[in-house]
Write an enzyme that holds these catalytic residues in place. Structure first.
Site, PDB file in Angstrom:
ATOM      1  CG  ASP A   1       3.047 -13.656  -1.817  1.00  0.00           C
ATOM      2  OD1 ASP A   1       1.807 -13.561  -1.799  1.00  0.00           O
ATOM      3  OD2 ASP A   1       3.765 -13.282  -0.881  1.00  0.00           O
TER       4      ASP A   1
ATOM      5  CE  LYS B   1      -1.243 -12.218   3.189  1.00  0.00           C
ATOM      6  NZ  LYS B   1       0.073 -11.589   3.008  1.00  0.00           N
TER       7      LYS B   1
ATOM      8  CD  GLN C   1       2.107  -9.149   4.783  1.00  0.00           C
ATOM      9  OE1 GLN C   1       1.544 -10.239   4.730  1.00  0.00           O
ATOM     10  NE2 GLN C   1       1.739  -8.132   4.034  1.00  0.00           N
TER      11      GLN C   1
END
Length: 281
Positions: free
Chosen positions: A119, A52, A96
């Site tokens: 997300d 990322k 995460q």
């Protein structure tokens, strides 16, 4: 011979387009920042976080990371999320996964502001998807739609079967295909006669979580097969939920593993972050 849907190429084209957008925004004095929070040092999570950061650097998005110890308390993490929610220089926040067992994943994810939930996991964004309004969409399903469109695969009017009903892939995937005017069937572990249902699919999207589970007995000739799974086989080689060698001869198009859906997920995360900055900052 099946068309091999090249996720690496398509994701690179999208990243190049996003890079141009970011450069144009910078000329207007605007910058975009993504914050990634990682608790503990799970090796797979560390790889994802590094990827990322690499994507952010390529596109021109500012990235900040908080790499916190395993013993970080839930209250400490919630306090950090609250600070980031109120930080006007931050446009996207993600935690995460997986989180340590002592943390309530639902509570943590729901604490992230819907406007910074790049997300696409927050119930508010899921609700927007359900009723067809703008909101951030879970990155993997969004990437599948981009793959299909970039490969000139028509979705409207097609029979689509989605195997899997997770909140991250299966359910949003079904909603996105409905949005594109497909006729959608969702299958799962309790579905009866799975093979025959799958054989009716013009587009089969597989997120079942079992390596090489789907073989030629599940495929209608000429179908498009999208494999969301990723595993390692007995030889430690990457593979998907679909037995590629047995299925590919029947397909009109298919995604490989690796190099199919996988590259699109981070690509869509970058796109969501830029949209967060454009629409909400």
């Amino acid at each position: 011979m099946a068309q091999i849907i090249d996720g690496k190429r398509i994701s690179q084209e999208i990243k190049d387009s996003l890079k141009v957008q970011v450069e144009e925004l910078k000329e207007q004095g605007k910058s975009c920042t993504l914050v990634v929070i990682q608790i503990g040092n799970d090796p797979a999570s560390s790889v994802y976080v590094a990827n990322k950061k690499k994507a952010c650097e390529y596109i021109g998005i500012n990235s900040r990371s908080y790499e916190l110890p395993e013993e970080t308390t839930e209250d400490e993490l919630l306090e950090l999320i609250d600070e980031l929610n109120h930080d006007s220089t931050v446009h996207g926040i993600l935690c995460q996964l997986p989180l340590p067992k002592h943390m309530n994943e639902k509570k943590i994810l729901n604490r992230i502001s819907p406007q910074k939930d790049v997300d696409g996991f927050h119930p508010e964004n899921v609700g927007h998807l359900m009723i067809g309004e703008f909101g951030f969409v879970s990155c993997t399903p969004a990437g599948v739609i981009e793959l299909l469109k970039a490969s000139n695969i028509s979705i409207e009017g097609k029979n689509c079967v989605v195997i899997g009903r997770s909140n991250i892939v299966g359910k949003p995937m079904a909603m996105l295909m409905l949005r594109e005017n497909a006729t959608v069937t969702i299958c799962h572990s309790k579905t009866n006669d799975l093979k025959n249902i799958c054989k009716q699919a013009d587009i089969l999207i597989v997120a079942i979580g079992k390596p090489k589970y789907i073989n030629e007995e599940y495929i209608k000739e000429g179908a498009v097969v999208i494999d969301v799974g990723i595993h390692r086989d007995a030889n430690n080689k990457l593979c998907g939920d679909v037995d590629f060698e047995r299925v590919e001869p029947l397909c009109s198009a298919i995604t490989p593993v690796p190099g199919g859906v996988g590259p699109m997920t981070i690509c869509m995360l970058m796109k969501n972050c830029i949209e967060a900055m454009k629409y909400f900052s």
